[in-house]
Design an enzyme around this catalytic site. Structure first.
Site, mmCIF file in Angstrom:
data_model
loop_
_atom_site.group_PDB
_atom_site.id
_atom_site.type_symbol
_atom_site.label_atom_id
_atom_site.label_comp_id
_atom_site.label_asym_id
_atom_site.label_seq_id
_atom_site.Cartn_x
_atom_site.Cartn_y
_atom_site.Cartn_z
ATOM 1 N N TYR A 73 18.589 17.997 -9.977
ATOM 2 C CA TYR A 73 18.394 16.731 -10.682
ATOM 3 C C TYR A 73 16.919 16.552 -11.054
ATOM 4 O O TYR A 73 16.599 16.103 -12.152
ATOM 5 C CB TYR A 73 18.850 15.550 -9.814
ATOM 6 C CG TYR A 73 18.879 14.259 -10.604
ATOM 7 C CD1 TYR A 73 20.023 13.887 -11.303
ATOM 8 C CD2 TYR A 73 17.759 13.443 -10.685
ATOM 9 C CE1 TYR A 73 20.053 12.727 -12.069
ATOM 10 C CE2 TYR A 73 17.777 12.284 -11.442
ATOM 11 C CZ TYR A 73 18.922 11.927 -12.129
ATOM 12 O OH TYR A 73 18.944 10.794 -12.881
ATOM 13 N N PHE A 125 13.231 9.734 -43.104
ATOM 14 C CA PHE A 125 14.378 10.501 -42.636
ATOM 15 C C PHE A 125 15.350 9.504 -42.020
ATOM 16 O O PHE A 125 14.934 8.496 -41.447
ATOM 17 C CB PHE A 125 13.991 11.603 -41.634
ATOM 18 C CG PHE A 125 15.181 12.418 -41.260
ATOM 19 C CD1 PHE A 125 15.717 13.307 -42.180
ATOM 20 C CD2 PHE A 125 15.827 12.248 -40.051
ATOM 21 C CE1 PHE A 125 16.883 14.023 -41.883
ATOM 22 C CE2 PHE A 125 16.983 12.965 -39.750
ATOM 23 C CZ PHE A 125 17.508 13.853 -40.663
ATOM 24 N N THR A 126 16.648 9.792 -42.145
ATOM 25 C CA THR A 126 17.686 8.813 -41.797
ATOM 26 C C THR A 126 17.521 8.233 -40.393
ATOM 27 O O THR A 126 17.375 7.024 -40.225
ATOM 28 C CB THR A 126 19.068 9.461 -41.934
ATOM 29 O OG1 THR A 126 19.076 10.663 -41.156
ATOM 30 C CG2 THR A 126 19.378 9.800 -43.391
ATOM 31 N N ASP A 216 6.475 14.596 -37.082
ATOM 32 C CA ASP A 216 7.874 14.994 -36.927
ATOM 33 C C ASP A 216 7.854 16.514 -37.036
ATOM 34 O O ASP A 216 7.799 17.079 -38.120
ATOM 35 C CB ASP A 216 8.762 14.359 -37.995
ATOM 36 C CG ASP A 216 10.243 14.688 -37.753
ATOM 37 O OD1 ASP A 216 10.517 15.730 -37.122
ATOM 38 O OD2 ASP A 216 11.115 13.916 -38.191
ATOM 39 N N LYS A 259 16.787 22.483 -34.803
ATOM 40 C CA LYS A 259 16.414 23.122 -36.081
ATOM 41 C C LYS A 259 15.571 24.356 -35.757
ATOM 42 O O LYS A 259 16.102 25.338 -35.276
ATOM 43 C CB LYS A 259 15.675 22.135 -36.977
ATOM 44 C CG LYS A 259 16.161 20.675 -36.920
ATOM 45 C CD LYS A 259 17.497 20.428 -37.559
ATOM 46 C CE LYS A 259 18.057 19.029 -37.358
ATOM 47 N NZ LYS A 259 17.256 17.888 -37.681
ATOM 48 N N ARG A 383 22.909 14.109 -50.131
ATOM 49 C CA ARG A 383 21.629 13.488 -49.804
ATOM 50 C C ARG A 383 21.227 12.698 -51.047
ATOM 51 O O ARG A 383 20.536 13.202 -51.926
ATOM 52 C CB ARG A 383 20.573 14.544 -49.450
ATOM 53 C CG ARG A 383 20.637 15.015 -48.006
ATOM 54 C CD ARG A 383 20.428 13.870 -47.056
ATOM 55 N NE ARG A 383 20.374 14.254 -45.643
ATOM 56 C CZ ARG A 383 20.883 13.529 -44.665
ATOM 57 N NH1 ARG A 383 21.570 12.426 -44.919
ATOM 58 N NH2 ARG A 383 20.737 13.880 -43.415
ATOM 59 N N PHE A 450 26.447 7.342 -44.152
ATOM 60 C CA PHE A 450 26.922 8.622 -44.691
ATOM 61 C C PHE A 450 27.738 9.422 -43.691
ATOM 62 O O PHE A 450 28.586 10.217 -44.083
ATOM 63 C CB PHE A 450 25.730 9.455 -45.195
ATOM 64 C CG PHE A 450 24.717 9.769 -44.137
ATOM 65 C CD1 PHE A 450 23.713 8.869 -43.825
ATOM 66 C CD2 PHE A 450 24.779 10.966 -43.439
ATOM 67 C CE1 PHE A 450 22.784 9.156 -42.831
ATOM 68 C CE2 PHE A 450 23.846 11.268 -42.455
ATOM 69 C CZ PHE A 450 22.852 10.350 -42.146
HETATM 70 C C1 PLP Z 1 17.320 16.446 -37.652
HETATM 71 C C2 PLP Z 1 16.099 15.692 -37.841
HETATM 72 C C3 PLP Z 1 15.778 14.606 -37.032
HETATM 73 C C4 PLP Z 1 16.722 14.048 -35.965
HETATM 74 O O1 PLP Z 1 17.015 14.966 -34.983
HETATM 75 P P1 PLP Z 1 18.436 15.022 -34.233
HETATM 76 O O2 PLP Z 1 18.256 16.173 -33.288
HETATM 77 O O3 PLP Z 1 19.484 15.269 -35.264
HETATM 78 O O4 PLP Z 1 18.628 13.742 -33.530
HETATM 79 C C5 PLP Z 1 14.574 13.958 -37.249
HETATM 80 N N1 PLP Z 1 13.734 14.355 -38.224
HETATM 81 C C6 PLP Z 1 14.017 15.394 -39.035
HETATM 82 C C7 PLP Z 1 13.045 15.789 -40.090
HETATM 83 C C8 PLP Z 1 15.207 16.092 -38.879
HETATM 84 O O5 PLP Z 1 15.478 17.102 -39.699
#
Ligand code: PLP
Length: 476
Positions: A73, A125-126, A216, A259, A383, A450
């Site tokens: 843990y 970004f969303t 980011d 990513k 998008r 979306f």
């Molecule tokens: C995917 C992404 C996020 C969010 O990450 P999640 O792992 O999907 O929560 C934030 N910023 C960018 C640029 C992304 O491509």
């Protein structure tokens, strides 16, 4: 002349069979999914280009790493491996693991944004914007105009417009700006990179005003590759060195490890400031888990540590971006309207040019994604206006300049022949675009609509009418 191709620096050890479907099956599947590719079952998809998020193939070393999970843990050995990797490759002082990128965005936004604040960023970004708004802040776009211009071929279309940033600082004052959110390889602009010169200038300008810069870092490795091949002075530097230099101009980062970092789940928040780190560690316990696991299993942190090290290998990143450029090149040769230069993680179709007969309020990109699935079983995503949502004040639909279909390439998953099939089916649609029918909402969720929205065709029951040219071919 160097004629070596981008060929993959790996061979395939295990395969995952795919199911081939008929056009009839796909018509039924997309109608059942409310014409939203997010609501399809993956077993009904042939080539899945919905996203590159969490869909990458792990290496044999990562799979072996899964067996080294220390599921204690507290104080798991894998946490310390991850911390070592983040220190070495990203260089920040404090690491707070989270279940994925939005977990880090949630903590960062809650901890730093007060109601009434503004958060400048190079395009929204969303999930990032949603967390900024939930914390009472407001996103302000400071990306250069080139990013919104599908005809511009500038090499660093993700760059911040420093004049726009200065104007935001002058208008609101530094006390209303908790940080500037600097995104690498700007997702919503088509994976367009930011130059080192711009990153350094943003850092210097913000720091002069006492404003923090939060990166980011989700696509910072892909961005580092573009700096290496496009920006003067960087050709001889390693991806590893360039990544560290990017981070050195900023005060912390959020990262979706799904990513660049080559894992199926995971993310992290980093900060250099000791007091902020302490607050983030207090908060992560509430929302994610103890600060040495942040919602992840020990094995997840182990494969993330290995994935980060693999992600900065030049041969890997060159092949990854080479494959994206290969697909883009096939489409470009056929005259299909795509965003140029071709970005880091995918190819983006310009739906407004592709389907000029569909008005914007019938969501051409959403319709094109649905039609492409029916045509070939290739899954992509919208998008454009559906992703952009509604204005928080007027509740009107936002119609961004870009109305795109994103073909996102998972890392190390598909072959060159898969790219050929994808290009062929897009070119087939491009030759008879009037077969595609516009869509309207039948249900619209309040947040990030979306993902779960449902639609119906504006005429008839089909989003893609059977080909006039190749009537017989539909029996394929
Ligand atoms: C995917 C992404 C996020 C969010 O990450 P999640 O792992 O999907 O929560 C934030 N910023 C960018 C640029 C992304 O491509």
């Amino acid at each position: 002349m160097n004629k070596r191709s981008w060929a993959e620096p790996f061979k395939i050890k295990m395969v995952e069979p795919l199911r081939m479907t008929t056009p009839d099956e796909r018509e039924a599947a997309i109608a059942g999914a409310g014409f939203n590719t997010f609501l399809l079952r993956s077993e009904d998809v042939y080539i899945d280009l919905l996203t590159d998020s969490g869909t990458s193939a792990m290496s044999d070393r990562q799979w072996a790493g899964l067996m080294l999970g220390d599921e204690a843990y507290a104080g798991s050995v894998n946490y310390y491996h991850l911390e070592d990797a983040v220190h070495r490759y990203y260089g920040y002082k404090h690491l707070i693991p989270t279940h994925q990128g939005r977990g880090a965005e949630h903590i960062l936004s809650r901890m730093m944004i007060k109601p009434g604040d503004v958060v400048p960023g190079n395009m929204y970004f969303t999930t990032t914007r949603a967390h900024q708004e939930l914390a009472g802040g407001r996103f302000v776009d400071i990306i250069g105009d080139a990013a919104h211009d599908v005809t511009s071929t500038e090499p660093f279309k993700g760059n911040v417009d420093l004049k726009k940033l200065q104007a935001v600082i002058d208008t609101y004052g530094p006390s209303k700006i908790p940080y500037v959110n600097l995104q690498c390889c700007v997702n919503m602009a088509g994976g367009q990179p930011v130059s080192m010169e711009n990153i350094a200038a943003v850092g210097a300008l913000c720091h002069r005003h006492g404003i923090k810069v939060m990166l980011d870092a989700t696509r910072a490795v892909e961005n580092a590759y573009f700096i290496k091949v496009r920006e003067p002075g960087y050709a001889k530097k390693s991806i590893e060195e360039i990544l560290r230099e990017i981070c050195s101009h900023t005060d912390g980062c959020t990262n979706s490890a799904k990513k660049d970092s080559l894992v199926n789940i995971g993310g992290f928040l980093c900060v250099n400031d000791d007091a902020l780190a302490e607050e983030a560690r207090n908060m992560v316990v509430l929302f994610e888990g103890l600060h040495t696991y942040g919602g992840l299993a020990g094995r997840d942190m182990e494969v993330m540590a290995i994935g980060i090290a693999e992600s900065v290998q030049y041969d890997h990143i060159r092949a990854r971006i080479g494959q994206v450029e290969y697909l883009g090149g096939l489409l470009e040769k056929a005259g299909v309207p795509i965003i140029r230069p071709i970005g880091g993680h995918g190819v983006f179709l310009d739906a407004l040019k592709f389907l000029p007969h569909i008005p914007r309020d019938q969501f051409p990109a959403q319709a094109l994604a649905a039609a492409l699935y029916v045509e070939s079983g290739v899954r992509t995503m919208e998008r454009g206006a559906v992703s952009a949502g509604r204005d928080p004040d007027t509740r009107q639909n936002i119609f961004p300049k870009l109305e795109l279909v994103r073909l996102t390439i998972p890392r190390r998953v598909y072959t060159q022949a898969h790219m050929d099939v994808t290009a062929e089916s897009i070119i087939t649609l491009f030759e008879e675009p009037e077969r595609v029918v516009g869509l309207r909402f039948t249900s619209e969720p309040k947040y990030l609509r979306f993902f779960q929205a449902r639609f119906e065709p504006t005429q008839g029951d089909l989003v893609l009418n059977r080909s006039a040219k190749a009537g017989a071919a539909s029996a394929r």
